[in-house]
Motif scaffolding. Structure first.
Motif, mmCIF file in Angstrom:
data_model
loop_
_atom_site.group_PDB
_atom_site.id
_atom_site.type_symbol
_atom_site.label_atom_id
_atom_site.label_comp_id
_atom_site.label_asym_id
_atom_site.label_seq_id
_atom_site.Cartn_x
_atom_site.Cartn_y
_atom_site.Cartn_z
ATOM 1 N N ASP A 172 0.817 -1.216 0.000
ATOM 2 C CA ASP A 172 0.000 0.000 0.000
ATOM 3 C C ASP A 172 0.851 1.266 0.000
ATOM 4 O OD1 ASP A 172 -2.019 -1.969 0.983
ATOM 5 O OD2 ASP A 172 -3.207 -0.122 1.063
ATOM 6 N N PHE A 173 2.007 1.185 0.633
ATOM 7 C CA PHE A 173 2.839 2.389 0.774
ATOM 8 C C PHE A 173 4.128 2.228 -0.013
ATOM 9 C CE2 PHE A 173 0.435 1.930 4.803
ATOM 10 C CZ PHE A 173 -0.548 2.853 4.461
ATOM 11 N N ASP B 150 3.436 12.443 -2.933
ATOM 12 C CA ASP B 150 3.276 10.998 -3.046
ATOM 13 C C ASP B 150 3.030 10.634 -4.504
ATOM 14 O OD1 ASP B 150 2.503 8.391 -3.043
ATOM 15 O OD2 ASP B 150 0.855 8.619 -1.612
ATOM 16 N N GLY C 45 -4.741 4.518 -6.435
ATOM 17 C CA GLY C 45 -3.699 4.287 -5.441
ATOM 18 C C GLY C 45 -3.243 2.845 -5.401
ATOM 19 N N HIS D 260 -3.661 2.819 1.565
ATOM 20 C CA HIS D 260 -3.053 3.986 0.919
ATOM 21 C C HIS D 260 -4.112 5.076 0.723
ATOM 22 C CE1 HIS D 260 -1.003 5.700 -2.942
ATOM 23 N NE2 HIS D 260 -0.674 6.404 -1.882
#
Ligand SMILES: Nc1nc2c(ncn2[C@@H]2O[C@H](COP(=O)(O)OP(=O)(O)O)[C@@H](O)[C@H]2O)c(=O)[nH]1
Ligand SMILES: [Mg+2]
Length: 706
Positions: free
Chosen positions: A86-87, A425, A443, A448
């Motif tokens: 997710d990140f 981001d 995303g 996220h």
């Protein structure tokens, strides 16, 4: 602020599945090196790395952070990363600026899916990598199993440098087969005593020692000769061999620790300082396809890898110095925009803190404030220096959502906020879709997107919510029809007159020519929204003047943008205008545009129209145990399985799935597999929608219009 020469700097990315202990290890290293005097912990929410409120709330890393420490004269920059896909954005940039990657494995779980995904990413970047098996004090710790899994997944290059004397509650000593010694730790960790290897473990240590030396020798001809000659390699030869093996990604040394108990981090820092490659040894990709090595001297240049905004300070640009020495007040040029900028104050990052410095040397990481156009991926260099570094590659989105304000009036504020977040981001993509009439966020996972929502509400004080994103359907036809429209209007003065006949048919690659028509001109238009319109002008005898051709095409295009069936974009049709009539006074462009639009609409609706939906090709990576559940879920999502593949206990499924069925897929996949699966997706093509869905979409459009 102490300044280090490039050879005395190491940039290390900490990678691994969430919960493996990366942040705890970083904290332990900083403490053990004497850089901090208090050791924070995840549970007490006071680590140097996880300083954001949301990270304290979640007790895990969400953002990447940069820390540094001094280990006996070498500066080690640690790039701590979040462990969930997710990140992934902050993983990408850490991989980009690191000189080596330290993979933290959880000895209670072995090699986890996140770790495997990051390993592949490090492999793509050709990044030297080494491993540490953490949590050896854990109740379920299983060192041998972890090593076996690592060898299975990452190859025979994984070589044991250390193994634990004992595991679980009793973990307190590590046998080192490179130094051929045992480190025994006091009960609260810290500096170990060096002891001889106990007799009971001597044979095992010898065996692993020989394996290590042989692996090093096998990868280096000079060392192999020396090894044959002397039957042994000394410490310095081993260091060189390990370093070269790491650079070529032939060797991946493996260490032991308990980050929580502060046992083992000193030796790892020693290895980083003595053996891992320094910044000059990394081949860095340039925009022109060549590679580059960091230079200690020469004109200054720097690469921005992350951009963050902070209240009361403004924009912060995290950068790595690629050549020369960077100082405040220097004039540099942004190589993308050719903007000239003067550097303001410079800092060395330490988690949330920054220490001001008057220079940053090549290979080191710094932070610049208010660096104009200092966005992620930017190169700044002296104007005489033409270098430009390749921007960072971020993974493709796997999830999307619609976003809307709960009340009107804050549109500008929202757009500014999204712009800011997107800048910080780059793994987030914001789409203002005119077609769908929605703002769509793309995303890397539900978590996220939730963090983005949290930022919008918490940081930017916006009242927003997620809504179901609309599907960009397309319309097409499945059979040929002929259409005719006569547009005639008499209202007071000048009238309106235009008449057209057209043939409308499905277009496909390789469609045969129309022998029955006298085709005078063909326009093959690649539509902005995908697919084609082929427009054929087949007017003979001047029944419609050529000058009306563009207006007729315009009428058709207008209707294609707002499809006759449901208002969605139309694609893949061939329209041949073959007859009509005009009036010497009343015919004009507007009249022909209307006539063409009406004829097209009428013909289209009689040509068995078909709604199309976007299809994606997906690849799911999952532990074999969940195979059955994931497969049956995919078939309930109208998925078409393309193939399956297995690597040990890890399975891969490739399938084509409609976008509509993917909108909540990450969440479902996570809950089905206890978070152990990942998936990637890529647009495949448009395909026909089942009749029941087509009916529903048309009804919904009609209802919305009413
Ligand atoms: N028993 C034990 N727990 C650990 C160890 N290292 C980390 N932990 C715990 O594991 C959890 C995850 O650690 P964290 O450092 O946040 O992992 P990260 O996601 O890789 O950064 C936290 O609760 C830590 O306290 C270790 O060596 N032994
Ligand atoms: Mg962490």
């Amino acid at each position: 602020m102490k300044i280090y020469s490039t050879g005395k700097i190491r940039n290390i990315a900490l990678l691994g599945h969430s919960g493996a202990g990366k942040t705890t290890l970083a904290e332990t290293m900083i403490f053990e090196s004497g850089t901090t005097h208090k050791r924070g912990s995840i549970n007490s929410k006071n680590t140097v790395s996880d300083f954001h409120t949301i990270e304290k709330e979640k007790e895990k890393s969400v953002y990447g952070s940069v820390l540094n420490l001094d280990w006996r004269g070498t500066k080690i920059n640690l790039l701590d990363t979040p462990g969930t896909p997710d990140f992934w954005g902050d993983v990408s940039d850490a991989l980009h600026v690191a000189d080596s990657a330290l993979f933290v494995l959880n000895s209670e779980h072995g090699v986890e899916i996140g770790t495997e995904a990051f390993w592949k990413a490090a492999e793509r970047q050709n990044l030297p990598s080494f491993l540490v098996v953490n949590k050896l004090d854990g109740e379920q710790s299983n060192f041998d199993n972890t090593v076996e899994m690592a060898k299975e997944r990452f190859g025979r290059g994984v070589v044991v440098v250390q193994f634990p004397y004992s595991e679980g509650e009793d973990f307190h000593a590590i046998v080192d087969v490179l130094k051929m010694t045992m480190y025994e730790f006091p009960s609260d960790g810290g500096r170990p005593d060096k002891l001889p290897i106990p007799d009971s473990l001597k044979a095992k240590a010898e065996l692993l020692h020989n394996e290590l030396v042989e692996t090093v020798a096998e990868n280096d001809e000079t060392l192999l000769d020396l090894y044959f000659e002397h039957g042994e390699l000394d410490e310095y030869q081993m260091r060189d061999g390990l370093r070269n093996g790491m650079i070529n990604r032939d060797i991946f040394p493996l260490f032991c620790c308990s980050a929580e108990r502060n046992m083992g981090s000193g030796r790892i820092m020693g290895f980083i300082a003595n053996t891992t490659p320094d910044p000059k040894e990394r081949q860095i990709p340039l925009s022109d396809g060549n590679t580059y090595n960091i230079k200690e001297d020469g004109d200054p240049s720097l690469f921005v890898f992350r951009s963050v905004s902070e209240a009361h300070v403004g924009d912060l640009a995290y950068f790595k110095v690629m050549s020369g020495e960077v100082q405040p007040g220097m004039d540099l040029e942004n190589k993308q925009t050719s903007d000239s900028v003067r550097l303001g104050s410079l800092f060395i990052p330490q988690g949330s803190k920054r220490i001001e410095t008057n220079r940053v040397s090549a290979g080191d990481i710094g932070v610049a404030v208010k660096l104009k156009s200092g966005v992620s991926g930017a190169t700044f260099a002296a104007s005489s220096n033409g270098v430009q570094f390749e921007p960072i590659e971020y993974p493709a989105p796997t999830i999307r959502t619609g976003l809307q304000l709960k009340k009107e009036g804050e549109e500008d504020k929202l757009s500014t906020a999204l712009h800011q977040i997107e800048k910080e981001d780059p793994s987030l993509q914001v789409e203002h879709s005119q077609e769908l009439g929605q703002t769509i966020l793309h995303g890397l996972g539900e978590e996220h997107l939730n963090i983005i929502l949290h930022q919008l509400t918490d940081r930017f004080k916006l009242d927003v919510e997620f809504i179901t994103p609309r599907i960009p359907y397309r319309e097409t036809i499945t059979k040929r029809t002929e259409a005719h429209y006569k547009h005639k209007k008499q209202s007071g003065g000048a009238g309106q007159f235009a008449e057209v006949y057209m043939s409308i048919e499905p277009w496909y690659e390789g469609i045969p020519q129309r022998d029955d028509l006298n085709v005078r001109n063909v326009d093959e238009i690649d539509l902005e929204w995908g697919g084609k319109l082929v427009f054929q002008w087949c007017i003979v005898g001047g029944v419609i003047d050529n000058r009306f051709m563009p207006a007729i095409l315009k009428g058709i295009m207008d209707k294609m943008q707002n499809g006759p069936m449901s208002g969605c974009r139309v694609r893949d049709v061939r329209v041949s205008v073959y007859d009509g009539s005009m009036h010497s006074v009343d015919s004009n462009e507007a009249a022909f545009k209307t006539a063409a639009l009406m004829a097209f609409r009428d013909g289209f609706m009689r040509a068995s129209p078909q709604l199309l939906e976007p299809l994606y090709e997906i690849e799911v990576t999952l532990p074999a145990v969940y195979m059955g559940d994931v497969m049956s879920d995919l078939s309930s999502r109208r998925g078409q399985i393309l193939g399956m593949d297995s690597e040990g206990s890890i399975q891969k499924i490739k399938a084509i799935v409609p976008l509509q069925e993917l909108d909540r897929y990450t969440t479902r996949l996570k809950s089905m597999t206890q978070g152990s699966a990942t998936y990637t997706r890529e647009f495949h093509d448009y395909g026909p929608v089942p009749q029941d869905i087509q009916k529903r979409v048309i009804e919904e459009t009609l209802a919305a219009e009413a």
